[in-house]
Design a protein around this motif. Structure first.
Motif, PDB file in Angstrom:
ATOM      1  N   ALA A 146      10.214   1.067  -4.500  1.00 38.83           N
ATOM      2  CA  ALA A 146      10.606   0.179  -3.401  1.00 38.83           C
ATOM      3  C   ALA A 146       9.445  -0.696  -2.937  1.00 38.83           C
ATOM      4  CB  ALA A 146      11.134   1.004  -2.223  1.00 38.83           C
ATOM      5  N   ILE A 147       8.241  -0.148  -2.924  1.00 40.56           N
ATOM      6  CA  ILE A 147       7.069  -0.890  -2.426  1.00 40.56           C
ATOM      7  C   ILE A 147       6.454  -1.775  -3.502  1.00 40.56           C
ATOM      8  CG2 ILE A 147       4.714  -0.650  -1.509  1.00 40.56           C
ATOM      9  CD1 ILE A 147       6.917  -0.024   0.547  1.00 40.56           C
ATOM     10  N   PHE A 148       6.275  -1.242  -4.716  1.00 41.00           N
ATOM     11  CA  PHE A 148       5.606  -1.984  -5.783  1.00 41.00           C
ATOM     12  C   PHE A 148       6.567  -2.707  -6.721  1.00 41.00           C
ATOM     13  CE2 PHE A 148       1.940   1.239  -5.347  1.00 41.00           C
ATOM     14  CZ  PHE A 148       1.312   0.459  -4.391  1.00 41.00           C
ATOM     15  N   GLY A 149       7.863  -2.441  -6.597  1.00 35.24           N
ATOM     16  CA  GLY A 149       8.850  -3.170  -7.385  1.00 35.24           C
ATOM     17  C   GLY A 149       8.957  -2.748  -8.836  1.00 35.24           C
ATOM     18  N   GLU A 150       8.432  -1.576  -9.171  1.00 36.79           N
ATOM     19  CA  GLU A 150       8.482  -1.090 -10.549  1.00 36.79           C
ATOM     20  C   GLU A 150       8.408   0.431 -10.522  1.00 36.79           C
ATOM     21  OE1 GLU A 150       3.723  -1.381 -11.533  1.00 36.79           O
ATOM     22  OE2 GLU A 150       4.981  -3.133 -11.882  1.00 36.79           O
ATOM     23  N   VAL A 200       0.835  -1.201   0.000  1.00 36.50           N
ATOM     24  CA  VAL A 200       0.000   0.000   0.000  1.00 36.50           C
ATOM     25  C   VAL A 200       0.874   1.257   0.000  1.00 36.50           C
ATOM     26  CG1 VAL A 200      -1.506   1.377   1.515  1.00 36.50           C
ATOM     27  CG2 VAL A 200      -2.015  -1.014   1.126  1.00 36.50           C
ATOM     28  N   ILE A 201       0.407   2.279  -0.707  1.00 38.41           N
ATOM     29  CA  ILE A 201       0.999   3.617  -0.651  1.00 38.41           C
ATOM     30  C   ILE A 201      -0.146   4.621  -0.573  1.00 38.41           C
ATOM     31  CG2 ILE A 201       2.203   5.416  -1.982  1.00 38.41           C
ATOM     32  CD1 ILE A 201       3.966   3.282  -3.161  1.00 38.41           C
ATOM     33  N   LYS A 227       4.931  -2.404   2.736  1.00 39.90           N
ATOM     34  CA  LYS A 227       5.301  -3.404   1.725  1.00 39.90           C
ATOM     35  C   LYS A 227       4.509  -4.707   1.766  1.00 39.90           C
ATOM     36  CE  LYS A 227       8.417  -5.236  -1.259  1.00 39.90           C
ATOM     37  NZ  LYS A 227       9.799  -5.576  -1.248  1.00 39.90           N
ATOM     38  N   LYS A 228       4.225  -5.242   2.969  1.00 40.86           N
ATOM     39  CA  LYS A 228       3.640  -6.585   3.007  1.00 40.86           C
ATOM     40  C   LYS A 228       2.666  -6.720   4.179  1.00 40.86           C
ATOM     41  CE  LYS A 228       5.039 -11.431   2.796  1.00 40.86           C
ATOM     42  NZ  LYS A 228       6.180 -12.354   2.773  1.00 40.86           N
ATOM     43  N   GLY A 229       1.387  -6.830   3.839  1.00 39.40           N
ATOM     44  CA  GLY A 229       0.373  -6.963   4.878  1.00 39.40           C
ATOM     45  C   GLY A 229      -0.874  -7.640   4.372  1.00 39.40           C
ATOM     46  N   MET A 230      -1.840  -7.774   5.261  1.00 42.63           N
ATOM     47  CA  MET A 230      -3.126  -8.392   4.915  1.00 42.63           C
ATOM     48  C   MET A 230      -4.270  -7.562   5.481  1.00 42.63           C
ATOM     49  SD  MET A 230      -2.764 -12.452   5.646  1.00 42.63           S
ATOM     50  CE  MET A 230      -1.839 -13.521   4.570  1.00 42.63           C
TER      51      MET A 230
END
Length: 197
Positions: free
Chosen positions: A186-190, A107-108, A124-127
């Motif tokens: 950094a978060i979405f990798g693109e 999420v951003i 970066k990584k959650g639910m």
């Protein structure tokens, strides 16, 4: 001479994007925007543990938990709920809620200031977990409903940092997108494309 600190208060929210991450990191959806973010709270679970001796505190240490997010939207469309909560959709387009396991998401979002500056937050990584569903009947005047969602985010490897991190923060002056673009990648990798809605 060093630039002064910015003490301007946040007055708004914008640009809430999420990306569903598959089991295979190379299989992910494109980042999606949910418009009309109304409120959000981000809290990092930390506790101070104390060791005692000679009737005084001898040492202290901090234990770290997950980062909790509570987000409120004008409306959370069913397409986004299906993705965020890992719901199953039939060929007829009917969405079913059961004991579904939500996917990992990134999420951003941006906290905005009156002068056009923005502070970006990236997780970066959650639910997300399925929220309470409340509705009211229409009365004499119109009252708009709203939607909410809760999530927890954990540490993950982020390029540029030696240790795993949970959250990234960055500030952009009016007209600049340097922090946004760095956090996005950094978060979405693109890299962020200019035409991303």
């Amino acid at each position: 001479m060093a630039k002064g600190k910015n003490y301007k208060a946040f007055t708004g929210l914008s640009e809430f994007y999420y990306q569903v991450q598959g089991e295979d990191v190379s299989v992910v959806d494109d980042p999606e925007r949910i418009k009309y973010l109304q409120e959000i709270s981000v809290s990092k679970n930390q506790e101070i543990e104390k060791a005692y001796g000679d009737d005084v505190v001898a040492e202290m240490a901090v234990t770290n938990g997950t980062v909790e997010v509570e987000a409120g939207f004008h409306k959370l469309p069913i397409e986004d709920r299906t993705k965020l909560f890992g719901l199953e959709k039939s060929e007829d387009g009917i969405v079913a809620v059961g004991n579904d396991t939500p996917p990992y998401v990134a999420v951003i979002f941006a906290k905005t200031m009156e002068g056009g500056e923005r502070e970006y937050v990236g997780l970066k990584k959650g639910m997300f977990t399925y929220p309470e569903d409340e509705s009211n009947t229409k009365e004499d005047s119109v009252e708009f409903g709203s939607s909410s969602a809760s999530a927890e985010f954990m540490e993950d490897e982020i390029p540029g940092f030696e240790e795993p991190k949970t959250m990234l923060l960055g500030h952009d002056e009016k007209g600049s997108t340097k922090a946004r673009d760095s956090i996005w990648e950094a978060i979405f990798g693109e890299p962020k494309e200019d035409d991303t809605p």
